[in-house]
Design a protein around this motif. Sequence first.
Motif, PDB file in Angstrom:
ATOM      1  N   TRP A 229       0.830  -1.262  -0.019  1.00  0.00           N
ATOM      2  CA  TRP A 229      -0.247  -0.059  -0.078  1.00  0.00           C
ATOM      3  C   TRP A 229       1.054   1.103   0.085  1.00  0.00           C
ATOM      4  CZ3 TRP A 229      -1.168  -4.392   2.519  1.00  0.00           C
ATOM      5  CH2 TRP A 229      -2.554  -4.747   2.438  1.00  0.00           C
ATOM      6  N   LEU A 230       0.399   2.217  -0.844  1.00  0.00           N
ATOM      7  CA  LEU A 230       1.019   3.590  -0.782  1.00  0.00           C
ATOM      8  C   LEU A 230      -0.088   4.535  -0.364  1.00  0.00           C
ATOM      9  CD1 LEU A 230       3.253   3.804  -3.917  1.00  0.00           C
ATOM     10  CD2 LEU A 230       3.981   3.318  -1.739  1.00  0.00           C
ATOM     11  N   VAL A 231       0.088   5.092   0.747  1.00  0.00           N
ATOM     12  CA  VAL A 231      -1.074   5.929   1.166  1.00  0.00           C
ATOM     13  C   VAL A 231      -0.643   7.627   1.173  1.00  0.00           C
ATOM     14  CG1 VAL A 231      -2.551   6.494   3.172  1.00  0.00           C
ATOM     15  CG2 VAL A 231      -1.506   4.198   3.010  1.00  0.00           C
ATOM     16  N   ASP A 232      -1.481   8.364   0.465  1.00  0.00           N
ATOM     17  CA  ASP A 232      -1.143   9.544   0.107  1.00  0.00           C
ATOM     18  C   ASP A 232      -1.501  10.394   1.302  1.00  0.00           C
ATOM     19  OD1 ASP A 232      -0.327   9.143  -2.533  1.00  0.00           O
ATOM     20  OD2 ASP A 232      -2.377   9.851  -3.314  1.00  0.00           O
ATOM     21  N   PRO A 233      -1.043  11.647   1.473  1.00  0.00           N
ATOM     22  CA  PRO A 233      -1.241  12.632   2.647  1.00  0.00           C
ATOM     23  C   PRO A 233      -2.788  12.533   2.930  1.00  0.00           C
ATOM     24  CG  PRO A 233       0.746  13.458   1.277  1.00  0.00           C
ATOM     25  CD  PRO A 233      -0.022  12.443   0.519  1.00  0.00           C
ATOM     26  N   ASP A 234      -3.526  12.871   2.037  1.00  0.00           N
ATOM     27  CA  ASP A 234      -4.883  12.838   2.029  1.00  0.00           C
ATOM     28  C   ASP A 234      -5.700  11.874   2.240  1.00  0.00           C
ATOM     29  OD1 ASP A 234      -4.930  11.483  -0.431  1.00  0.00           O
ATOM     30  OD2 ASP A 234      -5.670  13.072  -1.502  1.00  0.00           O
ATOM     31  N   GLY A 235      -4.920  10.223   2.616  1.00  0.00           N
ATOM     32  CA  GLY A 235      -5.431   9.257   2.856  1.00  0.00           C
ATOM     33  C   GLY A 235      -5.883   8.337   1.949  1.00  0.00           C
ATOM     34  N   GLU A 236      -5.700   8.564   0.553  1.00  0.00           N
ATOM     35  CA  GLU A 236      -6.112   8.002  -0.562  1.00  0.00           C
ATOM     36  C   GLU A 236      -4.835   6.937  -0.781  1.00  0.00           C
ATOM     37  OE1 GLU A 236      -7.856   8.620  -5.035  1.00  0.00           O
ATOM     38  OE2 GLU A 236      -5.916   9.433  -4.702  1.00  0.00           O
ATOM     39  N   THR A 237      -5.190   5.470  -1.030  1.00  0.00           N
ATOM     40  CA  THR A 237      -4.401   4.556  -1.313  1.00  0.00           C
ATOM     41  C   THR A 237      -4.239   3.812  -2.573  1.00  0.00           C
ATOM     42  OG1 THR A 237      -5.853   2.650  -0.551  1.00  0.00           O
ATOM     43  CG2 THR A 237      -4.740   3.882   1.233  1.00  0.00           C
ATOM     44  N   ARG A 238      -3.089   3.084  -2.801  1.00  0.00           N
ATOM     45  CA  ARG A 238      -2.963   2.579  -4.226  1.00  0.00           C
ATOM     46  C   ARG A 238      -1.878   1.436  -3.807  1.00  0.00           C
ATOM     47  NH1 ARG A 238      -2.102   7.504  -4.663  1.00  0.00           N
ATOM     48  NH2 ARG A 238      -3.674   7.823  -6.474  1.00  0.00           N
ATOM     49  N   GLY A 239      -1.757   0.638  -4.681  1.00  0.00           N
ATOM     50  CA  GLY A 239      -0.596  -0.445  -4.489  1.00  0.00           C
ATOM     51  C   GLY A 239       0.700   0.135  -5.000  1.00  0.00           C
ATOM     52  N   ALA A 240       1.732  -0.328  -4.579  1.00  0.00           N
ATOM     53  CA  ALA A 240       2.989  -0.163  -5.226  1.00  0.00           C
ATOM     54  C   ALA A 240       3.054  -0.553  -6.551  1.00  0.00           C
ATOM     55  CB  ALA A 240       4.142  -0.294  -4.257  1.00  0.00           C
ATOM     56  N   TYR A 241       3.131   0.232  -7.607  1.00  0.00           N
ATOM     57  CA  TYR A 241       3.317  -0.351  -8.904  1.00  0.00           C
ATOM     58  C   TYR A 241       4.390  -1.320  -9.176  1.00  0.00           C
ATOM     59  CZ  TYR A 241      -0.082   3.444  -9.118  1.00  0.00           C
ATOM     60  OH  TYR A 241      -1.224   4.230  -9.012  1.00  0.00           O
ATOM     61  N   TYR A 242       5.369  -1.066  -8.465  1.00  0.00           N
ATOM     62  CA  TYR A 242       6.481  -1.997  -8.925  1.00  0.00           C
ATOM     63  C   TYR A 242       7.221  -2.371  -7.175  1.00  0.00           C
ATOM     64  CZ  TYR A 242       6.336  -0.092 -13.434  1.00  0.00           C
ATOM     65  OH  TYR A 242       5.896   0.459 -14.570  1.00  0.00           O
ATOM     66  N   VAL A 243       7.626  -3.671  -6.956  1.00  0.00           N
ATOM     67  CA  VAL A 243       8.231  -3.919  -6.108  1.00  0.00           C
ATOM     68  C   VAL A 243       9.217  -4.866  -6.310  1.00  0.00           C
ATOM     69  CG1 VAL A 243       8.033  -5.356  -3.764  1.00  0.00           C
ATOM     70  CG2 VAL A 243       6.143  -3.938  -4.625  1.00  0.00           C
ATOM     71  N   ASP A 244      10.763  -4.421  -6.046  1.00  0.00           N
ATOM     72  CA  ASP A 244      11.847  -5.246  -6.293  1.00  0.00           C
ATOM     73  C   ASP A 244      12.104  -6.199  -5.084  1.00  0.00           C
ATOM     74  OD1 ASP A 244      12.195  -3.743  -8.691  1.00  0.00           O
ATOM     75  OD2 ASP A 244      13.290  -2.035  -7.614  1.00  0.00           O
ATOM     76  N   VAL A 245      12.185  -7.171  -5.371  1.00  0.00           N
ATOM     77  CA  VAL A 245      12.480  -8.234  -4.337  1.00  0.00           C
ATOM     78  C   VAL A 245      13.835  -8.930  -4.452  1.00  0.00           C
ATOM     79  CG1 VAL A 245      11.567 -10.543  -3.122  1.00  0.00           C
ATOM     80  CG2 VAL A 245       9.958  -8.936  -4.313  1.00  0.00           C
ATOM     81  N   HIS A 246      14.641  -9.027  -3.095  1.00  0.00           N
ATOM     82  CA  HIS A 246      15.829  -9.511  -3.248  1.00  0.00           C
ATOM     83  C   HIS A 246      16.152 -10.619  -2.168  1.00  0.00           C
ATOM     84  CE1 HIS A 246      17.135  -5.904  -5.596  1.00  0.00           C
ATOM     85  NE2 HIS A 246      16.367  -5.056  -4.746  1.00  0.00           N
ATOM     86  N   PHE A 247      16.722 -11.496  -2.756  1.00  0.00           N
ATOM     87  CA  PHE A 247      17.065 -12.504  -1.525  1.00  0.00           C
ATOM     88  C   PHE A 247      18.533 -12.208  -1.043  1.00  0.00           C
ATOM     89  CE2 PHE A 247      19.313 -16.664  -0.515  1.00  0.00           C
ATOM     90  CZ  PHE A 247      18.390 -17.191   0.086  1.00  0.00           C
ATOM     91  N   LEU A 248      18.527 -11.975   0.337  1.00  0.00           N
ATOM     92  CA  LEU A 248      19.660 -11.615   1.099  1.00  0.00           C
ATOM     93  C   LEU A 248      20.345 -12.803   1.682  1.00  0.00           C
ATOM     94  CD1 LEU A 248      18.023  -8.573   3.015  1.00  0.00           C
ATOM     95  CD2 LEU A 248      18.981  -8.597   0.789  1.00  0.00           C
ATOM     96  N   GLY A 249      19.744 -13.893   1.800  1.00  0.00           N
ATOM     97  CA  GLY A 249      20.601 -15.199   2.112  1.00  0.00           C
ATOM     98  C   GLY A 249      19.851 -15.570   3.453  1.00  0.00           C
ATOM     99  N   ARG A 250      20.326 -16.667   3.857  1.00  0.00           N
ATOM    100  CA  ARG A 250      19.856 -17.561   4.807  1.00  0.00           C
ATOM    101  C   ARG A 250      20.289 -17.021   6.203  1.00  0.00           C
ATOM    102  NH1 ARG A 250      17.446 -22.247   2.581  1.00  0.00           N
ATOM    103  NH2 ARG A 250      18.139 -22.515   0.548  1.00  0.00           N
TER     104      ARG A 250
END
Length: 431
Positions: free
Chosen positions: A410-431
């Motif tokens: 979720w990305l929440v604007d200052p006025d409270g309106e929400t939208r999804g993050a259109y891009y999410v980078d996912v990194h595997f950091l290790g065990r």
Amino acid sequence: DYWGNDYFEDHYNNLGVWEPYQGYCTDVWFRESLRFIRESQLKEEPFFLYLPTNAAHQTRVHVAERYRALYDHIDVPEQMKIFWGMITNIDDNLGVFLDRLERWGLMDNTILVIIGDNGTQSGPNWWPRDQRPDEEMWSDWMNAGMRGNKSTQYDGGHRVFSFVHYPPAGIAGGRIVRQITAHIDILPTLLELTGIDVPEGLELDGMSLVPLLNGEAEGWPERTLFLQNQRVLDPVKWRMTAVMTDRWRLVDNTELYDMQVDPGQRNNVIDEHPEVVATLRSAYDVWWDAISQRFNETTPLYIGAEQQPTVQLNAHDWMIENARDIPWNQPHIFGRPAVNGPWHVRVARDGRYAFNLRERPEVAGFPLTAAHARLRIGDLFDEAKPVPEGATKLRFEAELEAGDTKVKSWLVDPDGETRGAYYVDVHFLGR
């Protein structure tokens, strides 16, 4: 797509690396294809080339001026001139492509298939409102008389050209195949032409077209093919559906067209042929019962795999009820639509993961416009953070176990309106 690509001087992904290329998109595709074929030939290696062009696509019309200018003498909207120019550019490239195959001595031992992917997307709305042709006039002029356009269940939405050339099998042009065929027939056709056996246990939906292509089609069976355009999370029976034979089209279970006398699909004769309707409905029921066995399955997006420890999730893959609401291209992202949905992911291995939430890809350098952001991963992780001023991403880290789960942001604007993050980078950091 790489952020900012506009068909000219763009970045393309080459074995996982984004690289800049000079020239117009279609020119680049054909140039690189010819280079690949030539290198294969010099190595005396067989080759398989699949070349899907992104032009001519009618939601983004862009071509060199010299191609657009070819149609200045025709009184049509500018978009149409550009679109025709894009098609002409494909024709020119295809001509060069075939010429090179001929020069290199490859025409007689290369199976060549040229095929479209859907009907036209243009329509009367390309004209100014007071000049628009009616649907039937436009269909006759722009769509070979076929009803409907891309995404529809009428023939104008999905009936396309296909050319096949392979002289060793007696397929060398001059023959028209009128029986109904489909994309599912390409694989069994190639298997037969190349002498490759169907793998044991693999059930193919299509049929080899070799008998039709070489003129030895005696005994070719009557076929019933099915088409539907769902674009919803849970498929609905008879939604945007066509049941098709050589002669008939049963559309949405409410319309029947005799294609022998009415190829434009203007005259609904469903009340006049109850036996035909009953046969087509029965065939559809059998088909629906077969495919619906797997409607509960979801194809997950892998994160943390050894082959690709960093992946980018984007809004195009949100699993939401109406797929038409998904912001699937860059102009949609510009508009910042207030839409959200989860990704179905498969965590490939236990370990720690980093999730970077973005409004646009990293290369855009675009600052997040949200005041707060939130990330939820199944029932095991749920965290919210404020967004620092000027930040282009917001990072979360989570310990995850291997298995299937859902990721939602979720990305929440200052006025409270929400939208999804259109891009999410996912990194595997290790065990």
